[in-house]
Design a protein around this motif. Structure first.
Motif, short mmCIF file in Angstrom:
data_model
loop_
_atom_site.label_atom_id
_atom_site.label_comp_id
_atom_site.label_asym_id
_atom_site.label_seq_id
_atom_site.Cartn_x
_atom_site.Cartn_y
_atom_site.Cartn_z
N GLU A 32 10.97 132.43 53.41
CA GLU A 32 11.83 132.39 52.22
C GLU A 32 11.66 133.63 51.35
O GLU A 32 12.62 134.11 50.74
CB GLU A 32 11.52 131.14 51.39
CG GLU A 32 11.97 129.84 52.04
CD GLU A 32 11.56 128.63 51.24
OE1 GLU A 32 11.06 128.81 50.10
OE2 GLU A 32 11.74 127.49 51.73
N ASP A 33 10.42 134.16 51.27
CA ASP A 33 10.15 135.28 50.38
C ASP A 33 10.25 136.64 51.07
O ASP A 33 9.93 137.67 50.48
CB ASP A 33 8.76 135.12 49.76
CG ASP A 33 8.69 133.92 48.82
OD1 ASP A 33 9.71 133.23 48.68
OD2 ASP A 33 7.62 133.68 48.24
N GLY A 34 10.67 136.65 52.31
CA GLY A 34 10.96 137.91 52.99
C GLY A 34 9.76 138.68 53.51
O GLY A 34 9.85 139.90 53.71
N TYR A 35 8.64 138.00 53.74
CA TYR A 35 7.48 138.67 54.32
C TYR A 35 7.69 138.90 55.82
O TYR A 35 8.41 138.14 56.49
CB TYR A 35 6.23 137.80 54.15
CG TYR A 35 5.70 137.71 52.74
CD1 TYR A 35 4.91 138.72 52.20
CD2 TYR A 35 5.97 136.58 51.96
CE1 TYR A 35 4.40 138.61 50.91
CE2 TYR A 35 5.47 136.47 50.67
CZ TYR A 35 4.69 137.49 50.15
OH TYR A 35 4.19 137.39 48.88
N ARG A 36 7.06 139.91 56.35
CA ARG A 36 7.00 140.11 57.79
C ARG A 36 5.91 139.20 58.35
O ARG A 36 4.78 139.21 57.86
CB ARG A 36 6.68 141.57 58.14
CG ARG A 36 7.77 142.56 57.79
CD ARG A 36 7.34 143.99 58.11
NE ARG A 36 7.03 144.14 59.52
CZ ARG A 36 5.88 144.65 59.99
NH1 ARG A 36 4.93 145.03 59.16
NH2 ARG A 36 5.68 144.77 61.30
N PHE A 37 6.24 138.41 59.36
CA PHE A 37 5.22 137.54 59.93
C PHE A 37 5.53 137.27 61.40
O PHE A 37 6.67 137.46 61.87
CB PHE A 37 5.11 136.23 59.15
CG PHE A 37 6.28 135.29 59.32
CD1 PHE A 37 6.24 134.27 60.26
CD2 PHE A 37 7.41 135.42 58.53
CE1 PHE A 37 7.31 133.40 60.42
CE2 PHE A 37 8.48 134.55 58.67
CZ PHE A 37 8.44 133.53 59.62
N GLN A 38 4.51 136.82 62.09
CA GLN A 38 4.63 136.47 63.50
C GLN A 38 3.90 135.16 63.73
O GLN A 38 2.73 135.03 63.34
CB GLN A 38 4.03 137.58 64.37
CG GLN A 38 4.08 137.31 65.85
CD GLN A 38 3.42 138.40 66.67
OE1 GLN A 38 3.18 138.22 67.85
NE2 GLN A 38 3.12 139.53 66.04
N MET A 39 4.56 134.19 64.32
CA MET A 39 3.91 132.93 64.65
C MET A 39 3.22 133.11 66.00
O MET A 39 3.85 133.42 67.00
CB MET A 39 4.93 131.79 64.71
CG MET A 39 5.52 131.44 63.36
SD MET A 39 6.74 130.08 63.46
CE MET A 39 5.72 128.76 64.11
N ILE A 40 1.92 132.92 65.98
CA ILE A 40 1.12 133.19 67.16
C ILE A 40 -0.12 132.30 67.14
O ILE A 40 -0.67 132.03 66.07
CB ILE A 40 0.73 134.69 67.23
CG1 ILE A 40 0.02 135.03 68.53
CG2 ILE A 40 -0.09 135.09 66.02
CD1 ILE A 40 -0.22 136.54 68.69
N SER A 41 -0.55 131.84 68.28
CA SER A 41 -1.72 130.96 68.33
C SER A 41 -2.86 131.57 69.15
O SER A 41 -3.79 130.88 69.53
CB SER A 41 -1.33 129.60 68.94
OG SER A 41 -0.79 129.77 70.24
N HIS A 42 -2.78 132.87 69.41
CA HIS A 42 -3.82 133.52 70.20
C HIS A 42 -3.90 134.99 69.77
O HIS A 42 -3.39 135.36 68.72
CB HIS A 42 -3.48 133.40 71.70
CG HIS A 42 -2.14 133.97 72.06
ND1 HIS A 42 -0.98 133.25 71.92
CD2 HIS A 42 -1.78 135.20 72.53
CE1 HIS A 42 0.05 134.00 72.29
NE2 HIS A 42 -0.41 135.18 72.66
N GLY A 43 -4.54 135.81 70.58
CA GLY A 43 -4.61 137.25 70.29
C GLY A 43 -5.31 137.55 68.98
O GLY A 43 -6.34 136.95 68.65
N ASN A 44 -4.72 138.46 68.19
CA ASN A 44 -5.35 138.89 66.94
C ASN A 44 -5.55 137.76 65.94
O ASN A 44 -6.44 137.81 65.10
CB ASN A 44 -4.54 140.01 66.29
CG ASN A 44 -4.77 141.35 66.95
OD1 ASN A 44 -5.71 141.49 67.74
ND2 ASN A 44 -3.93 142.32 66.66
N ARG A 45 -4.70 136.72 66.02
CA ARG A 45 -4.85 135.63 65.07
C ARG A 45 -6.14 134.84 65.28
O ARG A 45 -6.60 134.12 64.39
CB ARG A 45 -3.64 134.68 65.17
CG ARG A 45 -3.51 133.80 63.94
CD ARG A 45 -2.49 132.70 64.08
NE ARG A 45 -2.87 131.65 63.15
CZ ARG A 45 -3.75 130.71 63.43
NH1 ARG A 45 -4.32 130.67 64.60
NH2 ARG A 45 -4.07 129.81 62.52
N ASN A 46 -6.76 134.98 66.44
CA ASN A 46 -8.00 134.27 66.70
C ASN A 46 -9.10 134.66 65.72
O ASN A 46 -10.08 133.93 65.56
CB ASN A 46 -8.49 134.54 68.13
CG ASN A 46 -7.67 133.80 69.16
OD1 ASN A 46 -6.94 132.88 68.83
ND2 ASN A 46 -7.78 134.21 70.41
#
Length: 212
Positions: free
Chosen positions: A154-168
């Motif tokens: 809603e607020d226009g942020y850049r994001f990526q939905m991810i459950s592995h990799g760097n998000r670990n």
């Protein structure tokens, strides 16, 4: 080498400017705070200091931790940040721990504890994060947490939905927090929320000192 000298080596990452009187050696304050943040109870930390020749109560050690007002301070070394939220129990009630981690260094940039998770608390957390680090064009790595995803979109942020990799990176940090709070039976009993948040922020400082 004396035990007190060995323990005082490489531990001066805590600002002791809050100390008003010099009745306790600074190395002992450092050791007391570090031992508690490493999951030792304040009573056990008090006993350890007693064995090292410094008699201080567990209440005194508790006060040292919170008077130090430790806050995680880091620098953003990547154009991605992993963020998440997790339920923490405080005196039998659910509170939501928000956290942001640099996936390149695994350093904790910011942690906050809220009594609920809503779009507003999410916006407060993101606003504080931006205010502290002046983030520009950072991509946030998130899982499917509803409020985080909704607000970012809603607020226009850049994001990526991810459950592995760097998000670990943030999963490992939250696992570490769970492990450290296991001595509190995975919850904070007999602590008010502000004190619990202060302890979590101090833990983040200790965590970052171990990454450098």
């Amino acid at each position: 080498m004396a035990e007190s000298e060995r323990l005082s080596e490489c531990i001066e990452w805590i600002d002791l400017s809050f100390v008003e009187r010099k009745r306790t050696p600074e190395w002992a304050i450092q050791v007391g705070i570090r031992c508690h943040l490493a999951s030792m109870s304040t009573r056990d930390a008090s006993q350890l200091l007693d064995e090292l020749g410094v008699q201080r109560s567990h209440v005194t050690i508790h006060n040292w931790v919170h008077k130090a007002d430790l806050q995680p301070i880091s620098t953003v070394t990547t154009d991605q940040l992993a963020i998440d939220e997790k339920v923490i129990r405080v005196n039998g009630d659910d509170y939501w721990l928000y956290g942001a981690v640099d996936p390149e260094t695994s350093e904790i940039l910011h942690v906050r504890l809220f009594p609920t998770t809503t779009k507003q608390t999410t916006r407060w957390f993101l606003a504080e994060l931006h205010r502290r680090y002046q983030l520009n064009n950072v991509e946030f790595l998130v899982d499917d947490a509803d409020y985080l995803v909704n607000v970012l979109e809603e607020d226009g942020y850049r994001f990526q939905m991810i459950s592995h990799g760097n998000r670990n990176a943030i999963e490992r940090v939250f696992w570490e927090i769970e492990r450290r709070t296991s001595s509190f039976a995975t919850s904070f009993n007999h602590l008010n929320p502000k004190t619990a948040e202060s302890w979590l922020q101090a833990l983040a400082v200790r965590h970052n000192s171990r990454q450098s």
